[in-house]
Design an enzyme around this catalytic site. Structure first.
Site, PDB file in Angstrom:
ATOM      1  N   LYS A  22     -16.778 -18.967  -1.900  1.00 43.22           N
ATOM      2  CA  LYS A  22     -16.975 -18.480  -0.513  1.00 43.22           C
ATOM      3  C   LYS A  22     -18.322 -18.983   0.021  1.00 43.22           C
ATOM      4  O   LYS A  22     -18.403 -19.504   1.134  1.00 43.22           O
ATOM      5  CB  LYS A  22     -16.966 -16.959  -0.489  1.00 43.22           C
ATOM      6  CG  LYS A  22     -17.519 -16.320   0.779  1.00 43.22           C
ATOM      7  CD  LYS A  22     -17.490 -14.815   0.765  1.00 43.22           C
ATOM      8  CE  LYS A  22     -18.676 -14.189   0.082  1.00 43.22           C
ATOM      9  NZ  LYS A  22     -19.937 -14.132   0.866  1.00 43.22           N
ATOM     10  N   ASN A  23     -19.369 -18.831  -0.804  1.00 43.16           N
ATOM     11  CA  ASN A  23     -20.719 -19.141  -0.304  1.00 43.16           C
ATOM     12  C   ASN A  23     -21.008 -20.627  -0.218  1.00 43.16           C
ATOM     13  O   ASN A  23     -22.001 -21.030   0.392  1.00 43.16           O
ATOM     14  CB  ASN A  23     -21.767 -18.423  -1.154  1.00 43.16           C
ATOM     15  CG  ASN A  23     -21.724 -16.919  -0.926  1.00 43.16           C
ATOM     16  OD1 ASN A  23     -21.024 -16.440  -0.020  1.00 43.16           O
ATOM     17  ND2 ASN A  23     -22.425 -16.171  -1.755  1.00 43.16           N
ATOM     18  N   ARG A  93     -22.366 -11.930   8.430  1.00 38.89           N
ATOM     19  CA  ARG A  93     -23.732 -12.455   8.544  1.00 38.89           C
ATOM     20  C   ARG A  93     -23.772 -13.972   8.427  1.00 38.89           C
ATOM     21  O   ARG A  93     -24.567 -14.628   9.071  1.00 38.89           O
ATOM     22  CB  ARG A  93     -24.583 -11.902   7.401  1.00 38.89           C
ATOM     23  CG  ARG A  93     -25.383 -10.708   7.666  1.00 38.89           C
ATOM     24  CD  ARG A  93     -26.338 -10.520   6.511  1.00 38.89           C
ATOM     25  NE  ARG A  93     -27.249 -11.648   6.401  1.00 38.89           N
ATOM     26  CZ  ARG A  93     -28.280 -11.836   7.204  1.00 38.89           C
ATOM     27  NH1 ARG A  93     -28.459 -11.018   8.217  1.00 38.89           N
ATOM     28  NH2 ARG A  93     -29.088 -12.852   7.037  1.00 38.89           N
ATOM     29  N   CYS A 117     -27.150  -5.034   7.020  1.00 43.43           N
ATOM     30  CA  CYS A 117     -25.942  -4.913   6.202  1.00 43.43           C
ATOM     31  C   CYS A 117     -26.167  -3.743   5.244  1.00 43.43           C
ATOM     32  O   CYS A 117     -27.194  -3.084   5.274  1.00 43.43           O
ATOM     33  CB  CYS A 117     -25.652  -6.207   5.458  1.00 43.43           C
ATOM     34  SG  CYS A 117     -26.677  -6.413   4.020  1.00 43.43           S
ATOM     35  N   ARG A 122     -31.850  -7.874   6.772  1.00 42.46           N
ATOM     36  CA  ARG A 122     -31.811  -9.258   6.294  1.00 42.46           C
ATOM     37  C   ARG A 122     -32.221 -10.167   7.453  1.00 42.46           C
ATOM     38  O   ARG A 122     -31.402 -10.636   8.220  1.00 42.46           O
ATOM     39  CB  ARG A 122     -30.420  -9.607   5.756  1.00 42.46           C
ATOM     40  CG  ARG A 122     -30.100  -8.858   4.481  1.00 42.46           C
ATOM     41  CD  ARG A 122     -28.659  -9.010   4.059  1.00 42.46           C
ATOM     42  NE  ARG A 122     -28.342 -10.371   3.656  1.00 42.46           N
ATOM     43  CZ  ARG A 122     -27.102 -10.753   3.322  1.00 42.46           C
ATOM     44  NH1 ARG A 122     -26.108  -9.879   3.412  1.00 42.46           N
ATOM     45  NH2 ARG A 122     -26.859 -11.990   2.944  1.00 42.46           N
ATOM     46  N   PRO A 123     -33.528 -10.387   7.581  1.00 41.76           N
ATOM     47  CA  PRO A 123     -34.033 -11.149   8.730  1.00 41.76           C
ATOM     48  C   PRO A 123     -33.614 -12.615   8.690  1.00 41.76           C
ATOM     49  O   PRO A 123     -33.128 -13.104   7.677  1.00 41.76           O
ATOM     50  CB  PRO A 123     -35.551 -11.035   8.579  1.00 41.76           C
ATOM     51  CG  PRO A 123     -35.783 -10.767   7.142  1.00 41.76           C
ATOM     52  CD  PRO A 123     -34.589  -9.992   6.668  1.00 41.76           C
ATOM     53  N   ASP A 125     -35.923 -14.845  10.245  1.00 36.55           N
ATOM     54  CA  ASP A 125     -37.163 -15.456  10.769  1.00 36.55           C
ATOM     55  C   ASP A 125     -37.410 -16.841  10.202  1.00 36.55           C
ATOM     56  O   ASP A 125     -37.868 -17.744  10.920  1.00 36.55           O
ATOM     57  CB  ASP A 125     -38.351 -14.533  10.477  1.00 36.55           C
ATOM     58  CG  ASP A 125     -38.482 -14.226   8.993  1.00 36.55           C
ATOM     59  OD1 ASP A 125     -37.473 -13.808   8.382  1.00 36.55           O
ATOM     60  OD2 ASP A 125     -39.566 -14.434   8.423  1.00 36.55           O
ATOM     61  N   LEU A 126     -37.069 -17.052   8.926  1.00 39.08           N
ATOM     62  CA  LEU A 126     -37.306 -18.369   8.325  1.00 39.08           C
ATOM     63  C   LEU A 126     -36.392 -19.423   8.948  1.00 39.08           C
ATOM     64  O   LEU A 126     -36.810 -20.569   9.175  1.00 39.08           O
ATOM     65  CB  LEU A 126     -37.095 -18.298   6.807  1.00 39.08           C
ATOM     66  CG  LEU A 126     -38.042 -17.369   6.045  1.00 39.08           C
ATOM     67  CD1 LEU A 126     -37.588 -17.212   4.595  1.00 39.08           C
ATOM     68  CD2 LEU A 126     -39.480 -17.866   6.115  1.00 39.08           C
ATOM     69  N   ILE A 337     -34.564  -9.789  -4.990  1.00 39.52           N
ATOM     70  CA  ILE A 337     -34.106 -10.468  -3.770  1.00 39.52           C
ATOM     71  C   ILE A 337     -33.846  -9.444  -2.672  1.00 39.52           C
ATOM     72  O   ILE A 337     -34.324  -9.591  -1.540  1.00 39.52           O
ATOM     73  CB  ILE A 337     -32.826 -11.302  -4.040  1.00 39.52           C
ATOM     74  CG1 ILE A 337     -33.028 -12.223  -5.248  1.00 39.52           C
ATOM     75  CG2 ILE A 337     -32.423 -12.068  -2.781  1.00 39.52           C
ATOM     76  CD1 ILE A 337     -34.067 -13.288  -5.062  1.00 39.52           C
TER      77      ILE A 337
END
Ligand code: EPZ
Length: 467
Positions: A22-23, A93, A117, A122-123, A125-126, A337
């Site tokens: 999936k990922n 997401r 979530c 879960r930002p 910004d990066l 994480i």
């Protein structure tokens, strides 16, 4: 709402082939936005997240033919559609993966800001800072991110955050940089195998990406990308989940398309605690293997900490926690994480597990056995952990809200039943059996008649998919 009814105690036995990842598939699908020709993807898993990405891409002018689980062909038909709307993005997401490719190819992108979530904030910004480094002008309007750039320009981008790098952030910046003018260096890039799979495919499409799998990527921008035909890598988290399920039931299973090289940290922990994963294919050079999984009657405790790849994957933390509940002694799990990724702890406690939590660290006290109970799934991997607990527990377990599982596991109940698990899918209000293993000639149903207490349809407090 669908639920699983599980009767614990069956030792898993048999053979499964690991589905496509999936990922890996989600950013690969998003990369179709970069190409002027058809992108063909094979071994795409048949998951609700994949169908959500298809729906999102369709709203962005990308046609999709073929069926998930087989071959999927994606082609840009209308490049003027550039708004990824809230009601699609809010379901997943990972929708954020379309931002970089869309901006790079079309010069503009509008995408709803992802929400939180189940396991915390879960930002992104990066992601946004990286795109600004490449020359994008980014603003927030009515909850949407609006990004514009005539043509992105190569730059040096640092993607290290307080919790390490960002996987989808690396996918976004790498995908954007392939069409930028000049060279981009991504420092502190994610090293996950899914990023390597994406880089390999983009290079087949004509990109010039160097260093995939290392923290430093160098990308020489090109003018355009052609189509390609690419097989999606096997899902390392699904593979690890099946191996843990076998160990938790003292079973013996064979897994085909097991992504050995992508799971070395998890394999190391399994070795430490007494789970044997033996390669049957002999060819220890290939990254995909056929393995047999067996385990000792009682497992040893261990200390594990989740890390960015090649460290221990956070997406197997919950599943391993279930396994360590059955070890002889106390284990320690530290989540580096997502420090809040412990929604499964309370539910496992309902099944007799014993924990002590101090912030991002949980001490898991081994218990002789778990006891079946009704439990509530909360996010994709926590749901998998509760199913494994139900398989290992004494008595019956009901896992509610299994729609979380459908996001990341292909027909989980059927695959587990094929290994001998006593499991069926029912409706939590009516008790209707939605799927159960076929009753073999002369054998009664293996499922006990679990009493269903019809509940009013609870107003599902909306939680964004945690992909
Ligand atoms: C990917 O999510 C995976 N999802 C997740 O799998 C996985 O848990 C995660 O990587 C970590 O390995 C997909 O690939 C679709 P991150 P992603 O950006 O990319 C922080 C599953 O179960 N961060 O690598 O969204 C963030 O809060 C899912 O399949 C920032 O601070 O994760 C987290 O603490 C769950 N700023 C850490 O970095 C940012 O801009 C890693 O996040 C981005 C992230």
């Amino acid at each position: 709402m669908d639920q699983f009814e599980i009767k614990g105690g069956a030792r898993l036995a048999g053979t499964l082939q690991v589905d496509g990842s999936k990922n890996a598939a989600l950013p690969l699908m998003a990369a179709s936005l970069l190409a002027d020709e058809t992108l063909t993807l094979r071994d795409i898993p048949d998951l609700s997240d994949i169908r959500n990405m298809e729906r999102l891409l369709s709203e962005l002018g990308v046609s999709s033919t073929g069926a998930p689980g087989e071959r999927m062909q994606l082609r840009v038909e209308d490049p003027t559609l550039c708004h990824a709307r809230y009601d699609v993005v809010s379901t997943m997401r990972a929708s954020i993966c379309v931002l970089g490719p869309m901006l790079a190819r079309r010069g503009t992108a509008r995408i709803s800001m992802p929400g939180g979530c189940a396991f915390g904030h879960r930002p992104i910004d990066l992601h946004l800072r990286g795109l600004e480094k490449l020359g994008a002008r980014i603003r927030l309007e009515n909850g949407d991110i609006i990004a514009e750039a005539d043509r992105l320009k190569g730059a040096t981008v640092f993607l290290g955050g307080p919790f390490g790098s960002t996987v989808t952030g690396t996918a976004n910046i790498m995908s954007a940089a392939v069409l930028a003018e000049g060279t981009t260096v991504i420092e502190s890039a994610a090293c996950e195998p899914e990023i390597v799979d994406l880089a390999n495919m983009l290079n087949k499409m004509g990109a010039q990406i160097h260093g995939a799998g290392s923290p430093r990527l160098v990308i020489d921008g090109v003018e355009s990308l052609c189509g390609t035909d690419h097989p999606v890598m096997p899902d390392r988290i699904v593979a690890g989940t099946w191996a843990i399920a076998a160990a938790a039931t003292n079973g013996e299973i064979v897994l085909e398309r097991f992504p050995w090289d992508s799971l070395l940290a998890a394999l190391d922990v399994m070795d430490q605690i007494g789970v044997r994963v033996e390669r049957l294919d002999g060819d220890s050079c290939s990254s995909e293997a056929t393995v047999r999984v067996t385990s000792d009657r009682r497992l040893l405790p261990t200390v594990l900490t989740t890390q960015p790849h090649p460290g221990f994957p956070t997406d197997l933390q919950a599943q391993f926690m279930t396994l360590l509940c059955l070890a002889d002694g106390n284990s320690v799990i530290t989540e580096k994480i997502y420090p809040e990724r412990f929604m499964h702890v309370a539910e496992l406690t309902r099944m007799g597990a014993q924990f002590t939590r101090q912030g991002p660290t949980v001490v898991v006290q081994g218990v002789p056995h778990l006891i079946g109970a009704p439990v509530m799934a909360s996010d994709l991997r926590a749901s998998a952990c509760l199913v494994i607990a139900g398989l290992a527990a004494e008595g019956e377990t009901i896992v509610k809200r299994v729609y979380h599982l459908d996001r990341g596991y292909v027909r989980m109940e059927r695959q587990l039943a094929a290994l001998g698990a006593v499991i069926r899918r029912t409706d939590d209000v009516t008790g209707e059996v939605l799927w159960e293993p076929p009753v073999l000639e002369g054998q009664g149903s293996s499922m006990p008649s679990i009493e269903i207490i019809p509940q009013s349809k609870s107003a599902e407090s909306f939680v964004q998919g945690d992909g």
